[in-house]
Design a protein around this motif. Structure first.
Motif, PDB file in Angstrom:
ATOM      1  N   LYS A 152       0.840  -1.204   0.000  1.00  8.37           N
ATOM      2  CA  LYS A 152       0.000   0.000   0.000  1.00  8.37           C
ATOM      3  C   LYS A 152       0.871   1.247   0.000  1.00  8.37           C
ATOM      4  O   LYS A 152       1.805   1.355   0.790  1.00  8.37           O
ATOM      5  CB  LYS A 152      -0.916   0.000   1.229  1.00  8.37           C
ATOM      6  CG  LYS A 152      -1.898   1.151   1.282  1.00  8.37           C
ATOM      7  CD  LYS A 152      -3.002   1.000   0.260  1.00  8.37           C
ATOM      8  CE  LYS A 152      -4.072   2.076   0.419  1.00  8.37           C
ATOM      9  NZ  LYS A 152      -5.146   1.951  -0.594  1.00  8.37           N
ATOM     10  N   HIS A 154       0.740   5.639  -0.167  1.00  9.77           N
ATOM     11  CA  HIS A 154      -0.056   6.861  -0.035  1.00  9.77           C
ATOM     12  C   HIS A 154       0.779   8.038  -0.525  1.00  9.77           C
ATOM     13  O   HIS A 154       1.986   8.090  -0.291  1.00  9.77           O
ATOM     14  CB  HIS A 154      -0.465   7.081   1.418  1.00  9.77           C
ATOM     15  CG  HIS A 154      -1.154   5.904   2.048  1.00  9.77           C
ATOM     16  ND1 HIS A 154      -2.509   5.707   1.958  1.00  9.77           N
ATOM     17  CD2 HIS A 154      -0.654   4.858   2.750  1.00  9.77           C
ATOM     18  CE1 HIS A 154      -2.829   4.586   2.597  1.00  9.77           C
ATOM     19  NE2 HIS A 154      -1.718   4.056   3.080  1.00  9.77           N
ATOM     20  N   ASP A 265      -2.660   5.350  -3.467  1.00 10.49           N
ATOM     21  CA  ASP A 265      -3.738   6.209  -2.973  1.00 10.49           C
ATOM     22  C   ASP A 265      -3.232   7.651  -2.959  1.00 10.49           C
ATOM     23  O   ASP A 265      -2.508   8.048  -2.047  1.00 10.49           O
ATOM     24  CB  ASP A 265      -4.148   5.758  -1.568  1.00 10.49           C
ATOM     25  CG  ASP A 265      -5.070   6.763  -0.888  1.00 10.49           C
ATOM     26  OD1 ASP A 265      -5.906   7.347  -1.589  1.00 10.49           O
ATOM     27  OD2 ASP A 265      -4.954   6.951   0.340  1.00 10.49           O
ATOM     28  N   TYR A 267      -4.134  11.450  -2.398  1.00  8.58           N
ATOM     29  CA  TYR A 267      -5.193  12.221  -1.751  1.00  8.58           C
ATOM     30  C   TYR A 267      -4.778  13.680  -1.654  1.00  8.58           C
ATOM     31  O   TYR A 267      -3.597  14.015  -1.507  1.00  8.58           O
ATOM     32  CB  TYR A 267      -5.512  11.665  -0.354  1.00  8.58           C
ATOM     33  CG  TYR A 267      -4.362  11.694   0.626  1.00  8.58           C
ATOM     34  CD1 TYR A 267      -4.216  12.755   1.534  1.00  8.58           C
ATOM     35  CD2 TYR A 267      -3.419  10.676   0.664  1.00  8.58           C
ATOM     36  CE1 TYR A 267      -3.163  12.782   2.434  1.00  8.58           C
ATOM     37  CE2 TYR A 267      -2.369  10.696   1.564  1.00  8.58           C
ATOM     38  CZ  TYR A 267      -2.246  11.755   2.448  1.00  8.58           C
ATOM     39  OH  TYR A 267      -1.209  11.793   3.336  1.00  8.58           O
TER      40      TYR A 267
END
Length: 345
Positions: A152, A154, A265, A267
């Motif tokens: 994962k 970010h 991800d 953002y």
């Protein structure tokens, strides 16, 4: 360390050829059933790991300081060194010594650092272990966080005079174990001091070479695909450059398949509630203010999860509170659906 290379044995010449490429690592050099360390590495490792320091004839008048660990038990020793902030380069035998002609070929198969460790013995079961990439210039800032054990990643970016402060606040969400930064980020003393003192994070100045935009875009396209690259902001290249620097560091150290790192991800500011470090500590979201322990924190009260994956998810939700009412309602509805359906759960 004063060594006459001409007098060294062929094996020790091979050792120094590898060590020259990994000067700031502790080199685990495979010899038979052991990973051996020599000279300064041996002196350091014998102290940190409480190993017996011996010596080995290497072609010089004085024996080379030496210590070693069994190859089948090396993970525990590497774990102890990583917790102390060291980097370990693993040099493996690349051919069978029984059939090799002459000197056995050896090469680095992996570099283990605080932010790239994947061994369960080195990790907290219900917490992610993040490697961080940070890029800062005179106008923009980008921060990328990757947990190599789960894949994962970010990513976010900021601009304006408060960009460094925003990056520092993002560090509170992820508590990285290691950060690779560009020159601009490294020169921001408040940032590097926060990484080292607040998070006990190992900081590596990656220079500007690891963060070039063209190479960053190529790495992102290779790792996450064209669609992921296209979703990044065009008006702030710091996001891509931060992620590119992180990926460059992973390719440089891991020397293995990283195809599982495929979930990006990105953002923007405003998606999550931004809390500064002081507020996070005072709220005791994941650890207590006095003892810095999970017990007594909000996470400790709420965490009834049964799996490490669930524990990491809950921690992530607490560290990144949603601001969108729609997103909050959607999350609550998903939780309710599982609570009410016992068989599916």
């Amino acid at each position: 360390m004063n060594v006459d290379m001409q007098k060294l044995s062929p094996m020790m010449q091979q050792y120094f050829a590898v060590k020259e490429q990994h000067k700031d690592h502790i080199l685990f050099f495979r010899l038979g059933d052991f990973y051996e360390m020599f000279y300064d590495d041996a002196i350091l490792a014998s102290k940190e790991l409480e190993l017996t320091l011996t010596g080995r004839d290497c072609g010089q008048e004085e024996r080379a300081p030496m210590c070693g660990v069994p190859y089948h038990a090396c993970d525990a020793y590497i774990s102890r060194l990583i917790r102390k902030g060291y980097k370990v380069a693993i040099c493996e035998q690349m051919e069978d010594p029984a059939t090799a002609k002459g000197l056995v070929k050896r090469d680095i198969i992996r570099v283990v650092t605080p932010g790239t460790v994947i061994d369960a013995a080195c990790l907290e079961e219900k917490a992610s272990n993040f490697l961080c990439g940070i890029y800062i210039d005179s106008q923009n800032a980008g921060a990328a966080f990757c947990d190599i054990s789960t894949g994962k990643t970010h990513l976010t970016a900021f601009d304006g005079p408060e960009r460094v402060e925003h990056v520092i606040n993002e560090l509170g969400r992820f508590s990285p174990a290691e950060a690779v930064v560009n020159d601009g980020a490294y020169s921001e003393k408040v940032l590097t001091d926060t990484l080292k003192e607040k998070f006990h994070c190992r900081v590596e100045n990656g220079g500007e070479g690891r963060f070039r935009l063209a190479e960053a875009e190529k790495s992102i396209r290779r790792q996450f695909g064209e669609e992921a690259l296209g979703a990044l902001p065009k008006n702030n290249p710091a996001a891509a450059m931060a992620l590119g620097g992180l990926l460059h560091y992973l390719y440089e150290t891991q020397k293995t398949d990283l195809s599982h790192i495929n979930d990006l991800d990105y953002y923007e500011q405003g998606r999550f509630m931004e809390l500064d470090l002081t507020a996070r500590r005072n709220l005791e979201l994941t650890e207590t203010l006095r003892d810095r322990e999970k017990k007594g924190s909000l996470l400790w009260v709420l965490d009834k999860t049964r799996t490490p994956m669930g524990g990491r998810m809950l921690r992530s939700w607490l560290e990144r509170p949603l601001l969108s009412v729609t997103a909050i309602v959607k999350r609550n509805a998903a939780v309710a659906a599982l609570v009410e359906n016992t068989i599916a759960r």
